[in-house]
Design an enzyme around this catalytic site. Sequence first.
Site, PDB file in Angstrom:
ATOM      1  N   ARG A 103       0.964  -1.203   0.001  1.00 19.73           N
ATOM      2  CA  ARG A 103       0.031  -0.007   0.021  1.00 19.73           C
ATOM      3  C   ARG A 103       0.989   1.272  -0.036  1.00 19.73           C
ATOM      4  O   ARG A 103       1.613   1.459   0.862  1.00 19.73           O
ATOM      5  CB  ARG A 103      -0.641  -0.024   1.179  1.00 19.73           C
ATOM      6  N   HIS A 130      -7.228   0.447  -6.754  1.00 19.91           N
ATOM      7  CA  HIS A 130      -7.452  -0.401  -5.722  1.00 19.91           C
ATOM      8  C   HIS A 130      -8.017  -1.689  -6.161  1.00 19.91           C
ATOM      9  O   HIS A 130      -9.318  -2.000  -5.953  1.00 19.91           O
ATOM     10  CB  HIS A 130      -8.517   0.329  -4.488  1.00 19.91           C
ATOM     11  N   GLN A 133     -10.139  -4.276  -3.826  1.00 19.01           N
ATOM     12  CA  GLN A 133     -11.304  -3.716  -3.394  1.00 19.01           C
ATOM     13  C   GLN A 133     -12.501  -4.038  -4.474  1.00 19.01           C
ATOM     14  O   GLN A 133     -13.397  -4.478  -4.325  1.00 19.01           O
ATOM     15  CB  GLN A 133     -11.214  -2.456  -3.150  1.00 19.01           C
ATOM     16  N   ASP A 223     -17.181   6.704  -2.088  1.00 16.11           N
ATOM     17  CA  ASP A 223     -16.262   6.687  -1.137  1.00 16.11           C
ATOM     18  C   ASP A 223     -15.873   8.007  -0.750  1.00 16.11           C
ATOM     19  O   ASP A 223     -16.810   8.868  -1.198  1.00 16.11           O
ATOM     20  CB  ASP A 223     -14.879   6.041  -2.223  1.00 16.11           C
ATOM     21  N   CYS A 263     -16.660   1.355   0.066  1.00 15.79           N
ATOM     22  CA  CYS A 263     -15.728   0.515   0.237  1.00 15.79           C
ATOM     23  C   CYS A 263     -14.939   0.533   1.838  1.00 15.79           C
ATOM     24  O   CYS A 263     -14.430  -0.326   2.608  1.00 15.79           O
ATOM     25  CB  CYS A 263     -14.247   0.876  -0.782  1.00 15.79           C
ATOM     26  N   ARG A 291     -13.751  -8.878   1.253  1.00 13.73           N
ATOM     27  CA  ARG A 291     -12.230  -8.680   0.902  1.00 13.73           C
ATOM     28  C   ARG A 291     -11.459 -10.039   1.343  1.00 13.73           C
ATOM     29  O   ARG A 291     -10.501 -10.452   0.624  1.00 13.73           O
ATOM     30  CB  ARG A 291     -11.693  -7.767   1.864  1.00 13.73           C
TER      31      ARG A 291
END
Length: 309
Positions: A103, A130, A133, A223, A263, A291
């Site tokens: 990340r 991402h 996700q 988001d 998310c 996830r």
Amino acid sequence: MLRHFVDLLDLNPEEARMLIDRAIELKRSGQEGNRPPLLSGRTLGLIFEKPSLRTRVSFEAAIARLGGNAIFLRGEDVGLGTRESVVDFARVISQYVDGLAVRTFSHTTIEELAGAASIPIINALSDASHPCQAMADFLTIEELRGSPQGRKLVFVGDGNNVARSLAVASALLGAEFVLAAPEGYDLPEDFREQYARRFPGIPLRMERDPRLAVAGADVVYTDVWTSMGQEHEAVHRREAFAQYRVDEELLALARSDAIFLHCLPAHREEEVTSAVLDGPQSQILHQAANRLHFQMALLAWLLGEEPGR
Ligand code: CP
Ligand code: NVA
């Protein structure tokens, strides 16, 4: 063959389909009490330059459920690109672990790692994408609504990392993607060019008016307005996105059976009201749970080969 999972633009539709099917299969077998140790003895490294709840914990749990183990490092523990070069880091960590989830702020760092590592590099969120996700979200959509083919996903908010990965996942899995964003926050030009080259003939729709955009939506997604690393822009963004909050009134303009996804983490009463987040159409917990299941499938695919070292 060494495969990375840096961006969904690198995946083909068959691979995207295979990963969703594998996730469904592994999830089902886990629920029946069967957790095959497919990655027994394998180690997943995680290096995170930003905070995380879902991604970190679901990766650590995923590798453990598959019989392997994880080593977590914060960015400052190793000084990626400061204490030593990204290339030296990649070559050295490849000697110890069987895969690395990363990340970072800059997407280029993940690309550099993938260029130098001899183990699979997994994008656990960068400023540009991402992918874990978005694929987990399509697992959720498939479980709740069947095939995503022809379904309409409307993302209300910033054309950010999550929006971009959802746009690509939609193209790979046959869904229609629409972004409703204020001026200045559309999907960026370089992404649109990459998308057009990769998916000629598959439109990437952008709407200014969120009310028009959500008409007929099967999935309404949002988001945060300010992503990690953009905190200095928060005040300005709050003004720019004020008309883009997902509330019950906006959600009511989608299909009556539309699902709401986020998310997470969410800023309650900012990009979404608590009435929507906690309401009957919200599937945010199912989404967060997936996830884990998607990443089990991903790890089994990428790390499943016999280790050659
Ligand atoms: N959705 C998501 O990636 O959450 P975290 O930032 O907590 O990992
Ligand atoms: N767009 C958000 C997603 C967090 C999971 C961010 O990058 O901060």
